[in-house]
Design a protein around this motif. Structure first.
Motif, PDB file in Angstrom:
ATOM      1  N   THR A   1      -6.108  -3.163  -3.737  1.00 31.33           N
ATOM      2  CA  THR A   1      -6.811  -1.883  -3.642  1.00 31.33           C
ATOM      3  C   THR A   1      -8.310  -2.128  -3.472  1.00 31.33           C
TER       4      THR A   1
ATOM      5  N   ARG B   1      -5.260   5.279   3.556  1.00 34.94           N
ATOM      6  CA  ARG B   1      -3.860   5.557   3.209  1.00 34.94           C
ATOM      7  C   ARG B   1      -3.691   5.788   1.716  1.00 34.94           C
ATOM      8  N   LEU B   2      -4.570   5.194   0.934  1.00 34.65           N
ATOM      9  CA  LEU B   2      -4.504   5.352  -0.517  1.00 34.65           C
ATOM     10  C   LEU B   2      -5.310   6.539  -1.019  1.00 34.65           C
ATOM     11  N   SER B   3      -6.044   7.199  -0.150  1.00 41.00           N
ATOM     12  CA  SER B   3      -6.994   8.219  -0.594  1.00 41.00           C
ATOM     13  C   SER B   3      -6.336   9.349  -1.379  1.00 41.00           C
TER      14      SER B   3
ATOM     15  N   GLN C   1      -4.487   8.992  -3.764  1.00 38.22           N
ATOM     16  CA  GLN C   1      -4.490   8.537  -5.148  1.00 38.22           C
ATOM     17  C   GLN C   1      -5.895   8.390  -5.714  1.00 38.22           C
ATOM     18  N   ASP C   2      -6.920   8.557  -4.893  1.00 36.87           N
ATOM     19  CA  ASP C   2      -8.300   8.309  -5.314  1.00 36.87           C
ATOM     20  C   ASP C   2      -8.794   9.454  -6.190  1.00 36.87           C
TER      21      ASP C   2
ATOM     22  N   TYR D   1      -7.434   1.605   2.983  1.00 41.44           N
ATOM     23  CA  TYR D   1      -7.931   2.469   1.911  1.00 41.44           C
ATOM     24  C   TYR D   1      -7.697   3.954   2.211  1.00 41.44           C
TER      25      TYR D   1
ATOM     26  N   LEU E   1       0.822  -1.206   0.000  1.00 37.81           N
ATOM     27  CA  LEU E   1       0.000   0.000   0.000  1.00 37.81           C
ATOM     28  C   LEU E   1       0.853   1.252   0.000  1.00 37.81           C
TER      29      LEU E   1
ATOM     30  N   ALA F   1       0.600   4.305  -2.608  1.00 37.80           N
ATOM     31  CA  ALA F   1       0.336   5.657  -2.123  1.00 37.80           C
ATOM     32  C   ALA F   1       1.417   6.640  -2.530  1.00 37.80           C
ATOM     33  N   GLU F   2       2.634   6.160  -2.753  1.00 36.73           N
ATOM     34  CA  GLU F   2       3.748   7.038  -3.096  1.00 36.73           C
ATOM     35  C   GLU F   2       3.887   7.296  -4.587  1.00 36.73           C
TER      36      GLU F   2
END
Length: 137
Positions: free
Chosen positions: A101, A124-126, A128-129, A122, A2, A6-7
């Motif tokens: 994801t 943490r990925l926001s 990129q959303d 999720y 993740l 995220a990066e």
């Protein structure tokens, strides 16, 4: 994994969902409807950006509803240039990233107590959303 996602500032993702208690054939119809909404959303984003795309997804291609969703797009403006390409996730690291994801979004929305460890994935990925958050369709 993740953190890897995220990066990556060049990598976008998004989630659509539907809450249902359907089973069997009604569930399959609802899944097809949600997928069609996703395809329309992706195609519209590609059109707005002046880009073209292909959709690669986990599976073996035996469910015709996925192809039907692509073929229902208007040819004059269609930017998803092909039916979905199916690849089993154990053969593709990118499909595995999509799977994790999707799983993290599912756990974020469901919040089943036994999967508490996955609830924060999720968010943490926001960053990129592209939709800002999971969208109910």
């Amino acid at each position: 994994m993740l953190i890897f996602l995220a990066e990556r500032s060049w990598l976008g993702m998004g989630t659509v969902y539907s809450k249902t208690t359907f089973r069997g054939v009604p569930f399959a119809k609802e899944r097809a409807r949600v997928y069609q909404e996703l395809v329309k959303l992706i195609d519209g984003r590609l059109l707005s950006a002046g880009e073209f795309g292909l959709l690669v997804m986990d599976g073996d291609g035996t469910d015709d509803s996925y192809i039907s969703a692509h073929r229902s797009l208007p040819l004059q403006t269609r930017c998803l240039i092909e039916d979905p390409i199916f690849q089993n996730s154990h053969k593709s690291q990118w499909v595995q990233l999509a799977d994790i994801t999707a799983y993290s979004a599912y756990q974020h929305l469901l919040q089943h107590e036994s999967k508490r460890f996955a609830w924060p994935w999720y968010p943490r990925l926001s960053v990129q959303d592209v939709l800002g958050e999971p969208q109910e369709v």
